[in-house]
Scaffold this active site. Structure first.
Site, PDB file in Angstrom:
ATOM      1  N   ARG A   7      -1.244  -5.147  14.371  1.00  0.00           N
ATOM      2  CA  ARG A   7      -2.339  -4.995  13.740  1.00  0.00           C
ATOM      3  C   ARG A   7      -3.320  -6.629  13.383  1.00  0.00           C
ATOM      4  NH1 ARG A   7      -0.879  -1.665   9.439  1.00  0.00           N
ATOM      5  NH2 ARG A   7      -2.927  -0.434   9.013  1.00  0.00           N
ATOM      6  N   ARG A  29       0.604  -0.843   0.076  1.00  0.00           N
ATOM      7  CA  ARG A  29       0.014  -0.107   0.247  1.00  0.00           C
ATOM      8  C   ARG A  29       0.904   1.263   0.001  1.00  0.00           C
ATOM      9  NH1 ARG A  29      -4.703   0.899   4.655  1.00  0.00           N
ATOM     10  NH2 ARG A  29      -3.266   0.884   5.610  1.00  0.00           N
TER      11      ARG A  29
HETATM   12  P1  ADP Z   1      -6.356   0.567   8.030  1.00  0.00           P
HETATM   13  O1  ADP Z   1      -6.869   1.317   7.600  1.00  0.00           O
HETATM   14  O2  ADP Z   1      -5.087  -0.029   8.286  1.00  0.00           O
HETATM   15  O3  ADP Z   1      -7.722  -0.227   8.937  1.00  0.00           O
HETATM   16  P2  ADP Z   1      -6.612   3.116  10.226  1.00  0.00           P
HETATM   17  O4  ADP Z   1      -6.151   3.825   9.074  1.00  0.00           O
HETATM   18  O5  ADP Z   1      -7.927   2.206  10.068  1.00  0.00           O
HETATM   19  O6  ADP Z   1      -5.998   1.303   9.966  1.00  0.00           O
HETATM   20  O7  ADP Z   1      -6.041   3.012  11.805  1.00  0.00           O
HETATM   21  C1  ADP Z   1      -4.441   3.209  11.978  1.00  0.00           C
HETATM   22  C2  ADP Z   1      -4.397   3.193  13.287  1.00  0.00           C
HETATM   23  O8  ADP Z   1      -5.526   4.162  14.048  1.00  0.00           O
HETATM   24  C3  ADP Z   1      -5.097   1.734  14.196  1.00  0.00           C
HETATM   25  O9  ADP Z   1      -4.478   0.832  13.968  1.00  0.00           O
HETATM   26  C4  ADP Z   1      -5.127   2.709  15.664  1.00  0.00           C
HETATM   27  O10 ADP Z   1      -3.940   2.509  16.194  1.00  0.00           O
HETATM   28  C5  ADP Z   1      -5.719   3.786  15.242  1.00  0.00           C
HETATM   29  N1  ADP Z   1      -6.978   3.851  15.365  1.00  0.00           N
HETATM   30  C6  ADP Z   1      -7.513   3.949  13.780  1.00  0.00           C
HETATM   31  N2  ADP Z   1      -9.288   4.394  14.103  1.00  0.00           N
HETATM   32  C7  ADP Z   1      -8.874   3.712  15.288  1.00  0.00           C
HETATM   33  C8  ADP Z   1     -10.078   3.275  16.646  1.00  0.00           C
HETATM   34  N3  ADP Z   1     -12.111   3.177  15.961  1.00  0.00           N
HETATM   35  N4  ADP Z   1     -10.399   3.539  17.949  1.00  0.00           N
HETATM   36  C9  ADP Z   1      -8.767   3.085  18.160  1.00  0.00           C
HETATM   37  N5  ADP Z   1      -8.089   3.021  17.423  1.00  0.00           N
HETATM   38  C10 ADP Z   1      -7.750   3.902  15.698  1.00  0.00           C
HETATM   39  P1  ADP Z   2      -8.552  -0.376   3.944  1.00  0.00           P
HETATM   40  O1  ADP Z   2      -8.310   1.123   4.870  1.00  0.00           O
HETATM   41  O2  ADP Z   2      -9.389  -1.665   5.051  1.00  0.00           O
HETATM   42  O3  ADP Z   2      -7.468  -0.571   5.486  1.00  0.00           O
HETATM   43  P2  ADP Z   2      -7.923  -0.221   1.836  1.00  0.00           P
HETATM   44  O4  ADP Z   2      -8.827   0.619   0.661  1.00  0.00           O
HETATM   45  O5  ADP Z   2      -6.569   0.582   2.251  1.00  0.00           O
HETATM   46  O6  ADP Z   2      -8.103  -1.083   3.273  1.00  0.00           O
HETATM   47  O7  ADP Z   2      -6.446  -0.964   0.781  1.00  0.00           O
HETATM   48  C1  ADP Z   2      -5.236  -1.883   1.476  1.00  0.00           C
HETATM   49  C2  ADP Z   2      -4.408  -1.671   0.342  1.00  0.00           C
HETATM   50  O8  ADP Z   2      -4.736  -2.720  -0.927  1.00  0.00           O
HETATM   51  C3  ADP Z   2      -4.135  -0.824  -0.683  1.00  0.00           C
HETATM   52  O9  ADP Z   2      -3.345  -0.414  -1.355  1.00  0.00           O
HETATM   53  C4  ADP Z   2      -5.139  -1.048  -1.764  1.00  0.00           C
HETATM   54  O10 ADP Z   2      -4.703  -0.078  -3.110  1.00  0.00           O
HETATM   55  C5  ADP Z   2      -5.932  -2.593  -2.173  1.00  0.00           C
HETATM   56  N1  ADP Z   2      -6.983  -2.949  -1.912  1.00  0.00           N
HETATM   57  C6  ADP Z   2      -8.110  -2.325  -1.781  1.00  0.00           C
HETATM   58  N2  ADP Z   2      -9.066  -3.263  -2.249  1.00  0.00           N
HETATM   59  C7  ADP Z   2      -8.389  -3.843  -3.290  1.00  0.00           C
HETATM   60  C8  ADP Z   2      -9.379  -5.338  -3.855  1.00  0.00           C
HETATM   61  N3  ADP Z   2     -10.445  -5.168  -3.814  1.00  0.00           N
HETATM   62  N4  ADP Z   2      -8.196  -6.023  -4.117  1.00  0.00           N
HETATM   63  C9  ADP Z   2      -6.932  -5.943  -4.306  1.00  0.00           C
HETATM   64  N5  ADP Z   2      -6.262  -5.306  -4.522  1.00  0.00           N
HETATM   65  C10 ADP Z   2      -7.080  -3.833  -2.735  1.00  0.00           C
END
Ligand code: ADP
Ligand code: ADP
Length: 220
Positions: free
Chosen positions: A167, A123
């Protein structure tokens, strides 16, 4: 109808939230993006949250709930992306939504665990907008550069294998109980999409859900 996106890190929640924002005018509320902006600005919330985020742990519920209340006051339908992440947050959200008279449905991104590490290590993120790309599945037009602004992309520091493992474990322990929470017959507010499908195919499933009026089929 407000949407609550539920699913592990890397499931594609942010990618789809941006697609629905563009298509249907939803407002994406990504708690991760809001927290990262606070960390960049060095706000008191950012200072408190940074250590948890760096470790891949959850930021304490009371900080998150306090952060979300004013955000939900603004008008328009929202997509909650990354919130709630614990049962305590879900209960607080129910309370907020009831008080603000906003109905919502949870959408579970069903995805095979094996796909997630590849998605997260590949990503690339545009910090200012939260737009994400993937080196293979969704590459930018020019490597390392955001399509819209031309600004450089970064790899999030928590998108490295060791923190990803933490995570994913945190998701299993603290967030996956929300699937049962939203599927409970008294709530009956859970729809599912096959998030292993290619990005456009997932958008098509969500479009069907959003335009289908969330009838019994969608919210089964
Ligand atoms: P991803 O898109 O990979 O799931 P996020 O961007 O949503 O990750 O979250 C990144 C980090 O921010 C999490 O690992 C956590 O530390 C914090 N975080 C985000 N949303 C929440 C929430 N609703 N409650 C607690 N921590 C959060
Ligand atoms: P989240 O917000 O749930 O953590 P993201 O939307 O950031 O996830 O997606 C995580 C990674 O996977 C990004 O690099 C994105 O471009 C890729 N990705 C998202 N959806 C798909 C899919 N359907 N197939 C393959 N790769 C994906």
């Amino acid at each position: 109808m407000n949407l609550i996106f539920l699913g592990p890190p890397g499931a594609g929640k942010g990618t789809q939230a941006k697609a629905l924002e563009e298509r249907f005018g939803y407002r994406q509320i990504s708690t991760g993006d809001i927290l990262r902006a606070n960390v960049r600005e060095g706000s008191p919330l950012g200072v408190e949250a940074k250590d948890y985020m760096d470790r891949g742990a959850l930021v304490p519920d009371e900080l998150i709930i306090r952060m979300m209340e004013p955000v939900l006051d603004e008008p328009g339908d929202v997509i909650l992306d990354g919130f709630p992440r614990t049962v305590a947050q879900a209960e607080a959200l129910d309370d907020l939504l009831r008080r603000k008279n906003k109905p919502a449905i949870a959408v579970l991104f069903d995805v095979d665990k094996a796909a997630l590490t590849d998605r997260l290590t590949g990503r690339w993120t545009h910090s200012a907008s939260g737009r994400t790309y993937h080196v293979r599945h969704n590459p930018p037009q020019t490597a390392g550069v955001d399509d819209v602004t031309g600004e450089p992309l970064i790899q999030r520091p928590d998108d490295q294998e060791e923190t990803i493992r933490t995570r994913l474990a945190v998701y299993e322990d603290q967030t996956s109980p929300l699937i049962a929470y939203y599927a409970h017959p008294a709530n009956h507010r859970l729809a599912r999409v096959d998030a292993l499908a290619p990005i456009d195919a997932v958008t098509a499933q969500l479009t069907k859900l959003v335009t289908g009026g969330f009838g019994k089929d969608g919210a089964a």
